[in-house]
Design an enzyme around this catalytic site. Structure first.
Site, mmCIF file in Angstrom:
data_model
loop_
_atom_site.group_PDB
_atom_site.id
_atom_site.type_symbol
_atom_site.label_atom_id
_atom_site.label_comp_id
_atom_site.label_asym_id
_atom_site.label_seq_id
_atom_site.Cartn_x
_atom_site.Cartn_y
_atom_site.Cartn_z
ATOM 1 N N LYS A 111 0.826 -1.205 0.000
ATOM 2 C CA LYS A 111 0.000 0.000 0.000
ATOM 3 C C LYS A 111 0.863 1.259 0.000
ATOM 4 C CE LYS A 111 -4.141 -1.909 2.225
ATOM 5 N NZ LYS A 111 -4.966 -1.925 3.435
ATOM 6 N N LYS A 192 -4.773 -10.384 -5.773
ATOM 7 C CA LYS A 192 -6.042 -10.688 -5.109
ATOM 8 C C LYS A 192 -7.106 -9.656 -5.499
ATOM 9 C CE LYS A 192 -5.430 -7.934 -1.037
ATOM 10 N NZ LYS A 192 -5.540 -7.664 0.353
ATOM 11 N N LYS A 195 -10.457 -4.107 -2.577
ATOM 12 C CA LYS A 195 -11.219 -2.849 -2.564
ATOM 13 C C LYS A 195 -10.325 -1.678 -2.930
ATOM 14 C CE LYS A 195 -13.613 -3.802 1.748
ATOM 15 N NZ LYS A 195 -12.494 -4.006 2.646
HETATM 16 P P1 TYM Z 1 -10.515 -6.080 4.575
HETATM 17 O O1 TYM Z 1 -11.581 -5.080 4.865
HETATM 18 O O2 TYM Z 1 -9.515 -5.790 3.521
HETATM 19 O O3 TYM Z 1 -11.190 -7.449 4.187
HETATM 20 C C1 TYM Z 1 -12.220 -8.020 4.981
HETATM 21 C C2 TYM Z 1 -12.085 -9.521 4.985
HETATM 22 O O4 TYM Z 1 -12.150 -10.028 3.645
HETATM 23 C C3 TYM Z 1 -11.010 -10.842 3.401
HETATM 24 N N1 TYM Z 1 -10.612 -10.666 1.989
HETATM 25 C C4 TYM Z 1 -10.504 -11.663 1.109
HETATM 26 N N2 TYM Z 1 -10.704 -12.994 1.226
HETATM 27 C C5 TYM Z 1 -10.523 -13.738 0.111
HETATM 28 N N3 TYM Z 1 -10.151 -13.219 -1.082
HETATM 29 C C6 TYM Z 1 -9.931 -11.894 -1.245
HETATM 30 N N4 TYM Z 1 -9.588 -11.400 -2.422
HETATM 31 C C7 TYM Z 1 -10.111 -11.055 -0.110
HETATM 32 N N5 TYM Z 1 -9.984 -9.713 0.088
HETATM 33 C C8 TYM Z 1 -10.294 -9.494 1.384
HETATM 34 C C9 TYM Z 1 -9.937 -10.334 4.335
HETATM 35 O O5 TYM Z 1 -8.956 -11.307 4.572
HETATM 36 C C10 TYM Z 1 -10.735 -9.996 5.574
HETATM 37 O O6 TYM Z 1 -10.953 -11.160 6.344
HETATM 38 N N6 TYM Z 1 -7.258 -5.577 8.282
HETATM 39 C C11 TYM Z 1 -8.531 -6.137 7.923
HETATM 40 C C12 TYM Z 1 -9.670 -5.643 8.773
HETATM 41 C C13 TYM Z 1 -9.492 -5.813 10.236
HETATM 42 C C14 TYM Z 1 -9.606 -7.011 10.965
HETATM 43 C C15 TYM Z 1 -9.396 -6.660 12.331
HETATM 44 C C16 TYM Z 1 -9.856 -8.328 10.590
HETATM 45 C C17 TYM Z 1 -9.220 -4.817 11.134
HETATM 46 N N7 TYM Z 1 -9.177 -5.340 12.389
HETATM 47 C C18 TYM Z 1 -9.442 -7.620 13.324
HETATM 48 C C19 TYM Z 1 -9.909 -9.283 11.610
HETATM 49 C C20 TYM Z 1 -9.688 -8.925 12.944
HETATM 50 C C21 TYM Z 1 -8.843 -5.744 6.491
HETATM 51 O O7 TYM Z 1 -8.372 -4.769 5.989
HETATM 52 O O8 TYM Z 1 -9.781 -6.506 5.916
#
Ligand code: TYM
Length: 326
Positions: A111, A192, A195
């Protein structure tokens, strides 16, 4: 009872990767475990964002969680910034995180390489994520594969804190699915689905119309040999479609591959399966997003429930590091 915690950023429209890798699995978890789910709006501030749009995005994420099947009577659903302990514990996490280990985070490297303004918040992002998890004495964190390194970090900081200051936190485990743990961009299947990277034709959004889902999946980049085989290294595009179809149907991707000898029918069946999978979610979403007052009520009640847990852990952590009580 096992405690489950996970979060999703309201930084953009949720996509099929978020659903298969995370959201869909939360729905099963809520019935089996004591489950807490969060819309992590503080994390959405780590990259340049549109302040005027964020409240709406936060409500949309809440509506999507509920449309996917989360029941606020069964689990806890809340917004991170409404429970101030998240920001507070993040500071204690930062003071127990090493600069070197944060520098090694691949998401930070990716990022920060893309952005012009690299905020300190982007760098310390995993410390806030560790705080999110540790505040709830979490045993299990359902996430996609891209969060594996952040989970390792949360475990390391929890262990370090416990060894420095005495037992304070539960050390969490990541729960990563066996299929669709990393749904890839349809146009660029070695990246991957995401967003934060703009690839409209490569990303199936949760709210895409059926005809758009069909178009995107039918135009997915594959390769030219027309051989259907599950082999992520050699055939990333085809394997991605098989992974999505497997997640939608519950059949193993290797077994699905035996049924096809051309890409056309595989794409058609994958598109149809995704459309059917998302249809009920899209219908419920349309009803939920129309009632903002009810969404806000659910989130406020969720924040109260979350804070009742988080405040106890926060008090324990404050005392462990030697902060003088008021
Ligand atoms: P975020 O918002 O990017 O994504 C949310 C969840 O979706 C999963 N994910 C995917 N799984 C499969 N294939 C993909 N292409 C894909 N893109 C996203 C992510 O693995 C996630 O589970 N840092 C985290 C948010 C967060 C969080 C936490 C998660 C903040 N605090 C505490 C768990 C526990 C994030 O940016 O997810």
């Amino acid at each position: 009872m096992t405690r489950v915690f996970s979060g999703i950023q309201p930084s953009g429209d949720l996509h099929l990767g978020n659903y298969l890798g995370a959201l869909r699995r939360f729905v099963d978890d809520q019935h089996e475990h004591d489950s807490v789910f969060c819309i992590v709006d503080l994390h959405a501030l780590t990259l340049p964002h549109d302040a005027a749009a964020l409240p709406g995005k936060t409500l949309e994420a809440a509506a999507m969680y509920l449309a996917a099947g989360l029941d606020p009577e069964v689990c806890t659903l809340f917004v991170q910034s409404q429970v101030h302990e998240h920001a507070e514990l993040a500071w204690l996490m930062e003071c127990n995180a090493a600069y070197g280990e944060l520098s090694r985070m691949t998401q930070f490297k990716d990022k920060s390489a893309r952005g012009e303004f690299v905020s300190a918040g982007l760098f310390t992002y995993p410390a806030l994520m560790a705080a999110d998890i540790l505040l709830y004495d979490t045993d299990r964190v359902p996430v996609g594969d891209d969060q594996r390194q952040h989970l390792e970090f949360a475990r390391d900081v929890a262990e370090r804190f416990n060894s420095r200051f005495g037992p304070t936190f539960v050390v969490p485990e990541a729960a990563i699915p066996t299929v669709a743990a990393r749904v890839m961009d349809l146009q660029n299947p070695t990246n991957k689905m995401s967003k934060s990277v703009s690839s409209p034709q490569g990303t199936v959004l949760m709210l895409d119309a059926p005809k758009d889902i069909e178009k995107k999946i039918k135009r997915a980049v594959t390769d030219t040999d027309n051989e259907v085989r599950f082999d992520i290294e050699a055939k990333p595009g085809v394997s991605n479609l098989l992974g999505v179809l497997s997640a939608a149907t519950g059949e193993p991707p290797e077994k699905l591959a035996e049924r096809y000898d051309q890409y056309g029918p595989l794409k058609a069946d994958t598109a149809a399966a995704v459309i059917e999978l998302l249809r009920p979610v899209q219908e419920r979403y349309a009803e939920l997003i129309a009632d903002e007052a009810e969404l806000r009520r659910i989130l406020a009640a969720g924040a109260d429930k979350a804070q009742a847990i988080a405040s106890v852990t926060m008090a324990r952590a404050r005392s462990a590091v030697g902060l003088l009580p008021r």
